[in-house]
Scaffold this motif. Structure first.
Motif, PDB file in Angstrom:
ATOM      1  N   PHE A  38       0.827  -1.206   0.000  1.00  7.48           N
ATOM      2  CA  PHE A  38       0.000   0.000   0.000  1.00  7.48           C
ATOM      3  C   PHE A  38       0.863   1.258   0.000  1.00  7.48           C
ATOM      4  N   GLN A  39       1.877   1.290   0.850  1.00  4.20           N
ATOM      5  CA  GLN A  39       2.749   2.468   0.889  1.00  4.20           C
ATOM      6  C   GLN A  39       3.469   2.661  -0.446  1.00  4.20           C
ATOM      7  N   ARG A  40       3.896   1.592  -1.058  1.00  2.46           N
ATOM      8  CA  ARG A  40       4.587   1.688  -2.355  1.00  2.46           C
ATOM      9  C   ARG A  40       3.660   2.157  -3.460  1.00  2.46           C
ATOM     10  N   ILE A  41       2.465   1.572  -3.531  1.00  2.00           N
ATOM     11  CA  ILE A  41       1.538   1.955  -4.597  1.00  2.00           C
ATOM     12  C   ILE A  41       1.033   3.372  -4.379  1.00  2.00           C
ATOM     13  N   PHE A  42       0.831   3.760  -3.111  1.00  2.00           N
ATOM     14  CA  PHE A  42       0.394   5.127  -2.817  1.00  2.00           C
ATOM     15  C   PHE A  42       1.449   6.123  -3.304  1.00  2.00           C
ATOM     16  N   SER A  43       2.689   5.877  -2.995  1.00  2.00           N
ATOM     17  CA  SER A  43       3.779   6.762  -3.434  1.00  2.00           C
ATOM     18  C   SER A  43       3.867   6.821  -4.952  1.00  2.00           C
ATOM     19  N   TYR A  44       3.700   5.687  -5.591  1.00  2.00           N
ATOM     20  CA  TYR A  44       3.769   5.636  -7.049  1.00  2.00           C
ATOM     21  C   TYR A  44       2.653   6.462  -7.684  1.00  2.00           C
ATOM     22  N   VAL A  45       1.443   6.311  -7.173  1.00  2.00           N
ATOM     23  CA  VAL A  45       0.286   6.993  -7.752  1.00  2.00           C
ATOM     24  C   VAL A  45       0.276   8.482  -7.417  1.00  2.00           C
ATOM     25  N   SER A  46       0.594   8.828  -6.164  1.00  2.00           N
ATOM     26  CA  SER A  46       0.464  10.224  -5.727  1.00  2.00           C
ATOM     27  C   SER A  46       1.728  11.059  -5.920  1.00  2.00           C
TER      28      SER A  46
END
Length: 87
Positions: A38-46
């Motif tokens: 979740f932290q990785r995908i959040f950083s990637y998207v945002s």
């Protein structure tokens, strides 16, 4: 695109709980993935880390509240958040 809906639901959880302790585990659970993912995908998207996003949103919320009221507790909360960011 289902993962975008789940990510949106997790962001809704974060936004609804800015005045409380936000659990990364709970946000990840809402998004149906591990906390790490979740932290990785959040950083990637945002484009910003999850912790940075939460910090900025809390600061923004406190600043708006400070403008609307003359509440000294809001000033104290804003100052405390600012000092934490600077550490």
């Amino acid at each position: 695109m289902e993962w975008l809906k789940r990510l949106g639901a997790a962001i809704d959880y974060i936004e609804e709980n800015l005045d409380k302790e936000i659990s990364y585990d709970e946000a990840a659970h809402i998004a149906c993935c591990s906390t790490y993912y979740f932290q990785r995908i959040f950083s990637y998207v945002s484009g910003v880390s999850l912790s940075e996003y939460i910090r900025r949103r809390k600061m923004t919320q406190a600043a708006f509240e400070l403008q609307r009221t003359d509440n000294k507790m809001i000033y104290k909360k804003l100052w405390t958040e600012f000092k934490i960011i600077m550490i």
